[in-house]
Design a protein around this motif. Structure first.
Motif, PDB file in Angstrom:
ATOM      1  N   GLN A 101      43.385  36.647  40.917  1.00 17.46           N
ATOM      2  CA  GLN A 101      42.373  35.738  40.406  1.00 17.46           C
ATOM      3  C   GLN A 101      41.560  35.165  41.571  1.00 17.46           C
ATOM      4  O   GLN A 101      42.064  34.988  42.669  1.00 17.46           O
ATOM      5  CB  GLN A 101      43.026  34.584  39.635  1.00 17.46           C
ATOM      6  N   ARG A 102      40.311  34.856  41.318  1.00 21.91           N
ATOM      7  CA  ARG A 102      39.402  34.348  42.348  1.00 21.91           C
ATOM      8  C   ARG A 102      39.510  32.827  42.414  1.00 21.91           C
ATOM      9  O   ARG A 102      39.338  32.140  41.410  1.00 21.91           O
ATOM     10  CB  ARG A 102      37.957  34.763  42.028  1.00 21.91           C
ATOM     11  N   ALA A 110      35.718  32.186  49.089  1.00 16.90           N
ATOM     12  CA  ALA A 110      36.377  32.804  47.943  1.00 16.90           C
ATOM     13  C   ALA A 110      37.533  33.685  48.399  1.00 16.90           C
ATOM     14  O   ALA A 110      37.416  34.446  49.353  1.00 16.90           O
ATOM     15  CB  ALA A 110      35.380  33.624  47.142  1.00 16.90           C
ATOM     16  N   TRP A 112      41.028  36.080  46.737  1.00 18.19           N
ATOM     17  CA  TRP A 112      41.659  36.692  45.576  1.00 18.19           C
ATOM     18  C   TRP A 112      43.163  36.496  45.699  1.00 18.19           C
ATOM     19  O   TRP A 112      43.772  36.914  46.680  1.00 18.19           O
ATOM     20  CB  TRP A 112      41.309  38.169  45.491  1.00 18.19           C
ATOM     21  N   THR A 113      43.749  35.828  44.698  1.00 20.76           N
ATOM     22  CA  THR A 113      45.155  35.441  44.769  1.00 20.76           C
ATOM     23  C   THR A 113      45.845  35.751  43.453  1.00 20.76           C
ATOM     24  O   THR A 113      45.267  35.557  42.381  1.00 20.76           O
ATOM     25  CB  THR A 113      45.294  33.938  45.066  1.00 20.76           C
ATOM     26  N   LYS A 147      46.194  25.731  41.818  1.00 21.13           N
ATOM     27  CA  LYS A 147      44.854  25.744  42.403  1.00 21.13           C
ATOM     28  C   LYS A 147      44.583  24.474  43.205  1.00 21.13           C
ATOM     29  O   LYS A 147      43.890  24.522  44.227  1.00 21.13           O
ATOM     30  CB  LYS A 147      43.812  25.914  41.305  1.00 21.13           C
ATOM     31  N   THR A 201      47.294  37.432  48.598  1.00 19.57           N
ATOM     32  CA  THR A 201      46.267  36.512  49.097  1.00 19.57           C
ATOM     33  C   THR A 201      45.370  37.304  50.036  1.00 19.57           C
ATOM     34  O   THR A 201      45.788  37.661  51.138  1.00 19.57           O
ATOM     35  CB  THR A 201      46.886  35.319  49.849  1.00 19.57           C
ATOM     36  N   GLY A 204      37.673  38.973  49.753  1.00 21.39           N
ATOM     37  CA  GLY A 204      36.889  39.972  49.060  1.00 21.39           C
ATOM     38  C   GLY A 204      36.479  41.078  50.016  1.00 21.39           C
ATOM     39  O   GLY A 204      36.658  40.991  51.234  1.00 21.39           O
TER      40      GLY A 204
END
Length: 337
Positions: A101-102, A110, A112-113, A147, A201, A204
């Motif tokens: 998820q971003r 940003a 991605w995790t 988050k 983790t 992009g």
């Protein structure tokens, strides 16, 4: 003859009776099977499996937990089975999906995790009776806490200090209140947080390329700095060796502080001598080794006294091609004679 007819009629009657009884038995079996299937489909008779529990709504409207393993009955159409709850370890993914998820880091970068929490239900009264759709509520609270912790860190920490951040999130899921003064996840839903794992983790694609380019430039700059340091070190070593040589040279000549001028004049003379040895253009360089004389003096080539064949030069060799100016001077000298 009559006996044979009676026997045939009796046999036919027996066959008809047999078929009637068989048909009735099949019809009764089908009706019984349909009744059992209907009862099982309406869950009038239901089964509680091991490591599972059932939340049942009674005729009076009370909701209760049935946790005893085995078969149970209930009144059809007047009671209702709300849900079957597993008591084993369950997983909950970030965003409800196993894919990455971003999210945004502290510096608005940003990432991605993907993450996963493992939990187990310990209080069925709180899980299934006090909360409506508890899994949906738990998903929202879980995503918010994860988050919040991750977005409070910079992108460098999220990539290089995964172990530390993972432990912070685990402690937040177990102990941090969802709101100030409110309950935590375990108290609100009657669960036990077993473990938490940061599965992935990463940057992009474009940001990864930019970071690789930055790292490449840093390596190049580091290599250039290292080369410059080596050059400076070599220069310092040469300077130290040159200073030691001059010092030893002064000591060998027993020169004092006021006599350095003679040393520099000597070195200057040697410089001109070296230049002459490397670039000889038909001229002779005379180097004065005396410290009181002048620097190098360049002398012209020796002139030819005459161009007559009967006169030999001083070195015993004939001058075949005298210079034009010299030939003219010799002709004028002959006329005068």
């Amino acid at each position: 003859m009559e006996s044979e007819q009676r026997f045939r009629l009796l046999q036919r009657a027996r066959v008809r009776t047999f078929f009637k009884r068989g048909f009735l038995l099949l019809l009764l079996g089908a009706m019984l099977y349909n009744a059992v299937a209907l009862i099982y489909a309406t869950k009038t008779i239901y089964k509680v499996r091991r490591n599972y529990a059932v939340i049942l709504e009674d005729l009076s409207g009370e909701r209760r937990v049935v946790q005893t393993v085995g078969w149970h009955t209930r009144l059809p159409f007047f009671t209702r089975l709300e849900q079957e709850v597993p008591l084993m370890n369950q997983d909950l993914h970030l965003g409800g999906k196993a894919e990455a998820q971003r999210i945004m880091s502290l510096g608005n970068v940003a990432l991605w995790t993907s993450a996963m929490m493992t939990f187990r239900i310990t209080d069925l009264e709180r899980w299934g009776i006090e909360n409506k759709q508890p899994m949906v509520l738990l998903q929202n609270d879980y995503d918010g806490i994860v988050k919040d912790v991750m977005q409070s860190h910079s992108v460098d920490d999220l990539v290089s200090e995964r172990e530390k951040i993972k432990e912070q999130i685990y402690q937040a899921l177990k102990k941090r209140a969802i709101n100030e003064g409110g309950p935590n996840l375990e108290e609100k839903y009657g669960i036990e947080v077993v473990s938490f794992v940061l599965r992935d983790t990463r940057f992009g694609d474009k940001l990864a390329e930019a970071s690789e380019e930055k790292k490449r430039r840093e390596l190049i700059a580091e290599a250039e700095n290292y080369a410059a340091d080596l050059e400076a070190s070599r220069t310092r070593k040469l300077y130290a060796a040159f200073s030691d040589s001059i010092r030893e040279f002064r000591q060998s000549l027993d020169l004092k502080d006021g006599e350095d001028r003679f040393l520099f004049e000597f070195l200057n003379q040697q410089k001109w001598a070296t230049a002459y040895e490397k670039n000889q253009q038909g001229q002779n360089t005379f180097v004065l080794n005396s410290t009181t004389g002048t620097p190098p003096v360049v002398l012209p080539a020796p002139p030819v006294l005459n161009d007559r064949k009967d006169v030999a030069p001083a070195n015993g060799q004939a001058q075949e091609n005298p210079q034009p100016g010299v030939r003219k001077a010799l002709r004028e000298a002959d006329k005068t004679d």
